[in-house]
Design a protein around this motif. Sequence first.
Motif, PDB file in Angstrom:
ATOM      1  N   UNK A   1     -43.816  21.175 -45.438  1.00 21.45           N
ATOM      2  CA  UNK A   1     -42.771  21.245 -46.465  1.00 21.45           C
ATOM      3  C   UNK A   1     -42.191  22.651 -46.617  1.00 21.45           C
ATOM      4  N   UNK A   2     -42.862  23.655 -46.039  1.00 15.97           N
ATOM      5  CA  UNK A   2     -42.299  25.010 -46.043  1.00 15.97           C
ATOM      6  C   UNK A   2     -41.055  25.095 -45.169  1.00 15.97           C
ATOM      7  N   UNK A   3     -40.950  24.181 -44.208  1.00 18.26           N
ATOM      8  CA  UNK A   3     -39.864  24.266 -43.224  1.00 18.26           C
ATOM      9  C   UNK A   3     -38.970  23.033 -43.180  1.00 18.26           C
ATOM     10  N   UNK A   4     -39.507  21.869 -43.531  1.00 20.67           N
ATOM     11  CA  UNK A   4     -38.777  20.612 -43.341  1.00 20.67           C
ATOM     12  C   UNK A   4     -38.370  20.027 -44.695  1.00 20.67           C
ATOM     13  N   UNK A   5     -37.085  19.725 -44.835  1.00 19.73           N
ATOM     14  CA  UNK A   5     -36.598  19.093 -46.065  1.00 19.73           C
ATOM     15  C   UNK A   5     -36.121  17.654 -45.825  1.00 19.73           C
ATOM     16  N   UNK A   6     -35.972  17.269 -44.568  1.00 19.30           N
ATOM     17  CA  UNK A   6     -35.487  15.929 -44.239  1.00 19.30           C
ATOM     18  C   UNK A   6     -36.461  14.893 -44.795  1.00 19.30           C
ATOM     19  N   UNK A   7     -35.988  14.058 -45.726  1.00 18.56           N
ATOM     20  CA  UNK A   7     -36.886  13.171 -46.471  1.00 18.56           C
ATOM     21  C   UNK A   7     -37.565  12.132 -45.585  1.00 18.56           C
ATOM     22  N   UNK A   8     -36.844  11.581 -44.623  1.00 19.04           N
ATOM     23  CA  UNK A   8     -37.466  10.546 -43.785  1.00 19.04           C
ATOM     24  C   UNK A   8     -38.563  11.133 -42.909  1.00 19.04           C
ATOM     25  N   UNK A   9     -38.382  12.360 -42.474  1.00 13.24           N
ATOM     26  CA  UNK A   9     -39.416  13.008 -41.656  1.00 13.24           C
ATOM     27  C   UNK A   9     -40.685  13.221 -42.480  1.00 13.24           C
ATOM     28  N   UNK A  10     -40.534  13.712 -43.694  1.00  7.28           N
ATOM     29  CA  UNK A  10     -41.695  13.940 -44.557  1.00  7.28           C
ATOM     30  C   UNK A  10     -42.413  12.631 -44.877  1.00  7.28           C
ATOM     31  N   UNK A  11     -41.640  11.586 -45.174  1.00  5.83           N
ATOM     32  CA  UNK A  11     -42.232  10.292 -45.506  1.00  5.83           C
ATOM     33  C   UNK A  11     -43.066   9.751 -44.357  1.00  5.83           C
TER      34      UNK A  11
END
Length: 416
Positions: free
Chosen positions: A156-166
């Motif tokens: 989460x320090x680098x990625x904000x794309x919601x589908x990727x995090x999910x």
Amino acid sequence: MQGAKPFNIDRWLIFEAFKSVKSNKGSAGIDGVTIEQYEANLKQNLYKLWNRMSSGSYLPKSVRLVEIPKSNGGKRPLGIPTVEDRIAQMAAVKMISPILEPNFHDDSYAYRPNRSAHHALAKARTRCWEYDWVLDMDISKFFDTIDHELLMKAVKCHIQERWVLLYIERWLKVSYETLDGKVTEREMGVPQGSVIGPVLANLFLHYCFDKWMTIHHPEIPFERYADDTICHCRTKYEAETLNAELRKRFAQCKLKLNEEKTKIVYCKDNRRRGYHDQISFDFLGYTFRPRKTMNKAQHKAFTRFLPAISNKSKKKIKDEIRSWNLRSKAHTPLDLIAKYTNPVIKGWMNYYGKFEPMEMKLVMMGLNVTLAQWAKAKYKHFRRKPWIVAYKWLGDIARRSPMFYHWQLGVYPKNV
């Protein structure tokens, strides 16, 4: 419409992910669907996957668990996702890799563009000449013990794309399943064998180790290839101090250094004298140790700390050759044996022949002996004669028609 979906995922990203998964090959997952079977109805399969990923309803299947025997008698768990899940993971990798790549350390070599194990080995060789001591680290069950909460914090320090995090969170929690139906729930770790696992593991160690070293010990260089890491120190005291500090640091990250396999090594050569318990270490399939070499300009022999194929790697190759059981394949033509074994031989030669290639050539001379035994089994006129007769016969064939890859490099049967 694509814009009406909760997640805006480009269809071409899914198609490009499929092409990458196909090129990587790999076996079927727990559903038994192979790449060829998936491709038979490709357009519809990819559309269904895109549709579920875009709507948020995509749920990965269990990871097929395969246990690979280790040299110490234990077993290494290898998790194989389904083809569909590998495509989904590859889409995420293609999305996040360009974002993560600029942040990684120069001395991190695994799973990165334009970097390889050979680059790490070459840098390690040079630094072993410059620094007297090496801290050879081994993290106990690294892939199996990565803490999910800490990992997601790094992501989460680098990625904000919601589908990727999910979907990363879903892939982390998916269970292991054997072909006989036994299910093992997972609360930590990243499956070895998954597409996204290497990228996530790299990111975890970037914060756990690389960045910590940059802040606390910028004077100590290292080479890290995934969890295989060596640090170069000027004194034994510096190596011992670093070892103690790293044990505390890894404990903070819920990891543990292997007491037996982590060691401090003296890089002994002509300039460095004295007795020390440890004067060799293994790194990426190579053994670094003092070796006799020749100063070509002065025609003098001297000792230098150099890498060459390790005994463990030699044993793996010999075991693989033995598993071919060539003496039982007397009915198979020699050129057909070459056709099926050359991709493997080429991989061995290209990887293990990079440094001190003579050591690898000696291993391949053993393969030539095995081929001579095949000839004795195939041809009656060799059976009552010493094996060396068949060996010389193979040498004549190799000079006329070097059908085996190592023959093409001059490693063919010669008069002995």
